[in-house]
Design a protein around this motif. Structure first.
Motif, PDB file in Angstrom:
ATOM      1  N   PRO A   1      -9.502  11.349   7.748  1.00 15.69           N
ATOM      2  CA  PRO A   1      -8.091  11.119   8.117  1.00 15.69           C
ATOM      3  C   PRO A   1      -7.793   9.626   8.223  1.00 15.69           C
ATOM      4  N   ARG A   2      -6.524   9.272   7.973  1.00 12.22           N
ATOM      5  CA  ARG A   2      -6.119   7.864   8.061  1.00 12.22           C
ATOM      6  C   ARG A   2      -4.791   7.752   8.811  1.00 12.22           C
ATOM      7  N   PRO A   3      -4.559   6.601   9.457  1.00 12.79           N
ATOM      8  CA  PRO A   3      -3.321   6.409  10.216  1.00 12.79           C
ATOM      9  C   PRO A   3      -2.128   6.172   9.305  1.00 12.79           C
ATOM     10  N   LEU A   4      -0.950   6.208   9.900  1.00  8.40           N
ATOM     11  CA  LEU A   4       0.285   6.049   9.141  1.00  8.40           C
ATOM     12  C   LEU A   4       0.289   4.758   8.328  1.00  8.40           C
ATOM     13  N   ALA A   5      -0.127   3.655   8.926  1.00  8.49           N
ATOM     14  CA  ALA A   5      -0.101   2.380   8.210  1.00  8.49           C
ATOM     15  C   ALA A   5      -0.955   2.431   6.945  1.00  8.49           C
ATOM     16  N   ALA A   6      -2.108   3.098   7.006  1.00 11.14           N
ATOM     17  CA  ALA A   6      -2.986   3.194   5.837  1.00 11.14           C
ATOM     18  C   ALA A   6      -2.377   4.087   4.767  1.00 11.14           C
ATOM     19  N   VAL A   7      -1.695   5.158   5.182  1.00 10.77           N
ATOM     20  CA  VAL A   7      -1.044   6.044   4.212  1.00 10.77           C
ATOM     21  C   VAL A   7       0.117   5.318   3.549  1.00 10.77           C
ATOM     22  N   GLU A   8       0.898   4.604   4.338  1.00 14.45           N
ATOM     23  CA  GLU A   8       2.004   3.836   3.752  1.00 14.45           C
ATOM     24  C   GLU A   8       1.484   2.792   2.769  1.00 14.45           C
ATOM     25  N   ALA A   9       0.328   2.209   3.059  1.00 16.81           N
ATOM     26  CA  ALA A   9      -0.243   1.184   2.171  1.00 16.81           C
ATOM     27  C   ALA A   9      -0.621   1.760   0.813  1.00 16.81           C
ATOM     28  N   LEU A  10      -0.870   3.073   0.746  1.00 17.99           N
ATOM     29  CA  LEU A  10      -1.200   3.693  -0.534  1.00 17.99           C
ATOM     30  C   LEU A  10      -0.019   3.648  -1.503  1.00 17.99           C
ATOM     31  N   PHE A  11       1.177   3.427  -0.973  1.00 16.55           N
ATOM     32  CA  PHE A  11       2.378   3.356  -1.812  1.00 16.55           C
ATOM     33  C   PHE A  11       2.670   1.932  -2.281  1.00 16.55           C
ATOM     34  N   ASP A  12       1.709   1.029  -2.157  1.00 19.11           N
ATOM     35  CA  ASP A  12       1.904  -0.337  -2.617  1.00 19.11           C
ATOM     36  C   ASP A  12       2.314  -0.335  -4.094  1.00 19.11           C
ATOM     37  N   GLY A  13       3.383  -1.033  -4.410  1.00 14.96           N
ATOM     38  CA  GLY A  13       3.884  -1.057  -5.784  1.00 14.96           C
ATOM     39  C   GLY A  13       4.895   0.036  -6.075  1.00 14.96           C
ATOM     40  N   PHE A  14       5.145   0.896  -5.100  1.00 16.08           N
ATOM     41  CA  PHE A  14       6.137   1.965  -5.232  1.00 16.08           C
ATOM     42  C   PHE A  14       7.235   1.751  -4.188  1.00 16.08           C
ATOM     43  N   GLU A  15       8.444   2.070  -4.541  1.00 11.03           N
ATOM     44  CA  GLU A  15       9.564   2.040  -3.601  1.00 11.03           C
ATOM     45  C   GLU A  15       9.682   3.421  -2.970  1.00 11.03           C
ATOM     46  N   LEU A  16       9.466   3.495  -1.664  1.00 16.99           N
ATOM     47  CA  LEU A  16       9.517   4.790  -0.985  1.00 16.99           C
ATOM     48  C   LEU A  16      10.922   5.375  -1.033  1.00 16.99           C
TER      49      LEU A  16
ATOM     50  N   ALA B   1       3.297  12.534   4.499  1.00 16.81           N
ATOM     51  CA  ALA B   1       3.644  12.750   3.087  1.00 16.81           C
ATOM     52  C   ALA B   1       4.815  11.871   2.711  1.00 16.81           C
ATOM     53  N   GLY B   2       4.912  11.574   1.427  1.00 14.96           N
ATOM     54  CA  GLY B   2       6.036  10.796   0.936  1.00 14.96           C
ATOM     55  C   GLY B   2       6.066  10.771  -0.578  1.00 14.96           C
ATOM     56  N   VAL B   3       7.160  10.258  -1.121  1.00 13.42           N
ATOM     57  CA  VAL B   3       7.328  10.104  -2.563  1.00 13.42           C
ATOM     58  C   VAL B   3       7.834   8.690  -2.815  1.00 13.42           C
ATOM     59  N   GLY B   4       7.263   8.026  -3.814  1.00 13.30           N
ATOM     60  CA  GLY B   4       7.683   6.682  -4.161  1.00 13.30           C
ATOM     61  C   GLY B   4       7.926   6.539  -5.649  1.00 13.30           C
ATOM     62  N   ARG B   5       8.778   5.578  -5.987  1.00 11.32           N
ATOM     63  CA  ARG B   5       9.091   5.301  -7.397  1.00 11.32           C
ATOM     64  C   ARG B   5       8.498   3.953  -7.796  1.00 11.32           C
ATOM     65  N   LYS B   6       7.797   3.924  -8.923  1.00  8.63           N
ATOM     66  CA  LYS B   6       7.236   2.654  -9.395  1.00  8.63           C
ATOM     67  C   LYS B   6       8.352   1.700  -9.795  1.00  8.63           C
ATOM     68  N   ARG B   7       8.228   0.503  -9.283  1.00  8.24           N
ATOM     69  CA  ARG B   7       9.256  -0.513  -9.570  1.00  8.24           C
ATOM     70  C   ARG B   7       9.157  -0.993 -11.024  1.00  8.24           C
TER      71      ARG B   7
END
Length: 274
Positions: A218-233, A268-274
């Motif tokens: 398991p990982r904390p929220l900050a680490a999960v959000e970091a997985l979206f680097d390069g994507f616009e949430l 969970a989340g969805v991001g779009r590649k910039r």
């Protein structure tokens, strides 16, 4: 007595539980063995909300795929697709858009065998046996199917799978390698286990899953959000799965309110590649 069915590939150790077959068990599927069911019973005893979490994950996957299809995405790459069961990504994507193309990726022999049984007769979908932590190999195999063209926007699905990658595997690095190959406008749907919301329950589940072929990290929220680097949430950002664009009146299977974060155990989340 060793349990074996005619569709099980030679060499598969049916006595060692796997994440794909355990998830299938939690969803009420039939692509699992006695060892998976035994571990599943232990998991439910340690964490009674495990089946709820599995259902939430599958529901989030469905909503994310439908959003992608509505956004014009016509090709999908599903990392860690697991065994076919209700709400499987190809089922959802092809129902939403009969012209879509889907490639499923898994390294678990039984999941892949069942994927072939379900998809080999459909020219719009395929399954490849690769380790998602090897992006170059995955993309070579996916492109070889003729169903994936990374020069065009693609829907990348990493739902309930990256928490099986240990810290030494660096899931952020793995995901960045996929991101760099995607065309702008591609969408990423991701969910990941966390211990922040219900630490005692998740700790108990992690201990049980440590006895399977696929332990959980398991990982904390900050680490999960970091997985979206390069994507616009996309809105509403990274939230518990049932709070991500819930359908009107959405509720847990047993009637509990969908917004109850203590029962989720994931983000969970969805991001779009910039």
């Amino acid at each position: 007595m060793t349990e074996r069915a005619g569709w099980v590939p030679a060499g598969v150790d049916v006595g060692l539980p796997s994440a794909a077959r355990l998830h299938d068990f939690l969803l009420g599927g039939s692509r699992n063995f006695a060892a998976d069911r035994e571990l599943g019973a232990q998991l439910l005893a340690a964490d009674p909300d495990s089946a709820v979490a599995a259902a939430q994950s599958r529901s989030f996957l469905r909503r994310a795929v439908l959003l992608m299809a509505a956004s014009g995405i016509r090709q999908f790459l599903d990392l860690g697709s697991g065994a076919p069961s209700a709400g499987w990504a190809p089922e959802v994507a092809l129902a939403a858009d009969p012209g879509a193309r889907v490639v499923c990726v898994d390294f678990e022999d039984v999941a892949v065998a069942h994927g072939h049984l379900r998809l080999d007769a459909d020219p719009r979908a395929s399954v490849v046996q690769e380790d998602l932590t090897e992006p170059d190999a995955v993309l070579v195999s996916a492109r070889a199917t003729g169903l994936v063209d990374t020069s065009e926007p693609l829907g990348l699905l990493a739902v309930g799978v990256l928490h099986h990658v240990p810290p030494s595997g660096d899931p952020a690095r793995v995901l960045a390698a996929y991101r760099d190959e995607l065309a702008p406008g591609s969408l990423l749907a991701l969910s990941h286990a966390t211990g922040e919301l219900a630490p005692e329950r998740v700790e108990a589940a992690v201990a049980v899953l440590g006895r399977s072929a696929n332990p959980v990290f398991p990982r904390p929220l900050a680490a999960v959000e970091a997985l979206f680097d390069g994507f616009e949430l996309l809105e509403p950002g990274v939230v518990v799965p049932p709070a991500w664009r819930p359908e009107h009146g959405a509720r847990f299977e047993d009637g509990a309110e969908a917004e109850d974060p203590a029962r989720a155990g994931a983000y969970a989340g969805v991001g779009r590649k910039r």
